[in-house]
Design a protein around this motif. Structure first.
Motif, PDB file in Angstrom:
ATOM      1  N   ALA A 153     -10.205  12.391  -3.079  1.00 40.67           N
ATOM      2  CA  ALA A 153     -10.590  12.040  -1.710  1.00 40.67           C
ATOM      3  C   ALA A 153     -10.417  13.234  -0.784  1.00 40.67           C
ATOM      4  CB  ALA A 153      -9.749  10.862  -1.210  1.00 40.67           C
ATOM      5  N   SER A 154     -11.203  13.262   0.283  1.00 41.51           N
ATOM      6  CA  SER A 154     -11.094  14.329   1.275  1.00 41.51           C
ATOM      7  C   SER A 154      -9.846  14.113   2.132  1.00 41.51           C
ATOM      8  CB  SER A 154     -12.327  14.332   2.179  1.00 41.51           C
ATOM      9  OG  SER A 154     -12.339  13.156   2.975  1.00 41.51           O
ATOM     10  N   PRO A 155      -9.348  15.177   2.793  1.00 44.10           N
ATOM     11  CA  PRO A 155      -8.211  15.003   3.704  1.00 44.10           C
ATOM     12  C   PRO A 155      -8.470  13.940   4.763  1.00 44.10           C
ATOM     13  CG  PRO A 155      -8.558  17.331   3.272  1.00 44.10           C
ATOM     14  CD  PRO A 155      -9.721  16.601   2.654  1.00 44.10           C
ATOM     15  N   ASP A 156      -9.678  13.913   5.305  1.00 42.33           N
ATOM     16  CA  ASP A 156      -9.999  12.915   6.332  1.00 42.33           C
ATOM     17  C   ASP A 156      -9.891  11.499   5.781  1.00 42.33           C
ATOM     18  OD1 ASP A 156     -10.420  14.792   8.273  1.00 42.33           O
ATOM     19  OD2 ASP A 156     -12.615  14.752   8.139  1.00 42.33           O
ATOM     20  N   ARG A 157     -10.330  11.304   4.540  1.00 40.82           N
ATOM     21  CA  ARG A 157     -10.254   9.970   3.947  1.00 40.82           C
ATOM     22  C   ARG A 157      -8.802   9.541   3.751  1.00 40.82           C
ATOM     23  NH1 ARG A 157     -13.563   6.366   1.314  1.00 40.82           N
ATOM     24  NH2 ARG A 157     -15.339   7.791   1.303  1.00 40.82           N
ATOM     25  N   LEU A 158      -7.954  10.487   3.342  1.00 41.31           N
ATOM     26  CA  LEU A 158      -6.541  10.153   3.171  1.00 41.31           C
ATOM     27  C   LEU A 158      -5.918   9.764   4.503  1.00 41.31           C
ATOM     28  CD1 LEU A 158      -3.968   9.970   1.508  1.00 41.31           C
ATOM     29  CD2 LEU A 158      -3.646  12.436   1.846  1.00 41.31           C
ATOM     30  N   VAL A 159      -6.223  10.512   5.540  1.00 47.46           N
ATOM     31  CA  VAL A 159      -5.693  10.185   6.872  1.00 47.46           C
ATOM     32  C   VAL A 159      -6.179   8.809   7.308  1.00 47.46           C
ATOM     33  CG1 VAL A 159      -5.802  10.776   9.325  1.00 47.46           C
ATOM     34  CG2 VAL A 159      -5.392  12.575   7.613  1.00 47.46           C
ATOM     35  N   ARG A 160      -7.470   8.532   7.120  1.00 51.23           N
ATOM     36  CA  ARG A 160      -8.010   7.224   7.504  1.00 51.23           C
ATOM     37  C   ARG A 160      -7.344   6.106   6.709  1.00 51.23           C
ATOM     38  NH1 ARG A 160     -13.002   9.863   7.189  1.00 51.23           N
ATOM     39  NH2 ARG A 160     -13.568   8.656   5.328  1.00 51.23           N
ATOM     40  N   ALA A 161      -7.038   6.371   5.446  1.00 49.31           N
ATOM     41  CA  ALA A 161      -6.381   5.353   4.619  1.00 49.31           C
ATOM     42  C   ALA A 161      -5.002   5.022   5.174  1.00 49.31           C
ATOM     43  CB  ALA A 161      -6.272   5.835   3.180  1.00 49.31           C
ATOM     44  N   VAL A 162      -4.249   6.041   5.557  1.00 50.15           N
ATOM     45  CA  VAL A 162      -2.922   5.821   6.131  1.00 50.15           C
ATOM     46  C   VAL A 162      -3.040   5.031   7.436  1.00 50.15           C
ATOM     47  CG1 VAL A 162      -0.934   6.968   7.194  1.00 50.15           C
ATOM     48  CG2 VAL A 162      -1.858   7.811   5.018  1.00 50.15           C
ATOM     49  N   GLU A 163      -3.999   5.388   8.262  1.00 49.27           N
ATOM     50  CA  GLU A 163      -4.189   4.687   9.531  1.00 49.27           C
ATOM     51  C   GLU A 163      -4.634   3.239   9.299  1.00 49.27           C
ATOM     52  OE1 GLU A 163      -5.464   8.548  12.294  1.00 49.27           O
ATOM     53  OE2 GLU A 163      -7.009   7.326  11.320  1.00 49.27           O
TER      54      GLU A 163
END
Length: 217
Positions: A116-126
């Motif tokens: 996954a991209s960094p943005d996707r990981l951040v969105r997952a956490v959010e």
């Protein structure tokens, strides 16, 4: 009014990963993005458990394998047994459907593959922090399990573990049938059995639930 967050409103995450560069990168990403206010690192399950307890962390991001095979899933079970359990995200390179199924049954709230991209990981956490589940498997993965390597999910056959992993990957019955070379009705029967064993009424409930999944006694 002070603009500083109160202690109770701060989002604290523990990042459990055996590789120092990887866990430092994830911790830095989550802090810089604002997805969490504090991110502490641990290389072992015991170290992560101690940090979650001491910091009263509300998020745990962990690999499936830390010091040994599947001990990250055992860590999930341990933190979910705490009086104040954190939300758990599995961030891992594992993509065997049985591994994904074991994470769900172990109590994980979400799963993101390391592709996954960094943005996707951040969105997952959010998304998890907002109370919704996230299951992002590696796209176009070779999903046939390797004999003898997948963890056993209590109460499920090996085939049902496969089916569950594919359900979490948002595969339709037709796609599951094509992937596993099964008749569509056979897949439908397996899906029904899996949902019944997990105590959920539908795919949608499976993909959005946040309550612990019942395990076999």
């Amino acid at each position: 009014m002070s603009e500083e967050k109160t202690l109770s409103s701060r989002h604290i995450a523990v990042i459990a990963d055996p590789f120092p560069i990887s866990r430092a990168a994830v911790a830095s990403l989550l802090r810089r993005s604002g997805a969490v206010d504090e991110a502490q690192e641990a290389k072992t399950g015991q170290g992560a458990l101690d940090l979650v307890r001491r910091l009263r962390a509300d998020m745990l991001v962990t690999e499936v394998d830390l010091a040994g095979r599947g001990d990250g899933v055992q860590l999930v079970r341990q933190v979910k047994g705490l009086a104040r359990p954190p939300t758990v995200l599995m961030f891992t390179g594992a993509d065997d459907p049985a591994v994904v199924a074991a994470c769900l049954v172990g109590g994980a709230d979400g799963f993101v593959h390391r592709t996954a991209s960094p943005d996707r990981l951040v969105r997952a956490v959010e998304t998890l922090a907002a109370g919704r589940s996230v299951w992002h498997l590696r796209e176009h993965a070779g999903l046939a399990p390797v004999p003898g390597t997948q963890p056993q999910v209590p109460g499920m056959t090996a085939r049902e573990q496969q089916i569950l992993g594919l359900l979490l990957g948002r595969y339709s019955n037709d796609e599951i049938a094509a992937e596993l070379h099964l008749a569509r009705q056979t897949v439908k029967n397996h899906v029904s059995n899996v949902l019944t064993k997990l105590g959920v009424a539908s795919r949608r409930e499976l993909l959005t639930r946040r309550e612990p999944v019942p395990t076999a006694s």
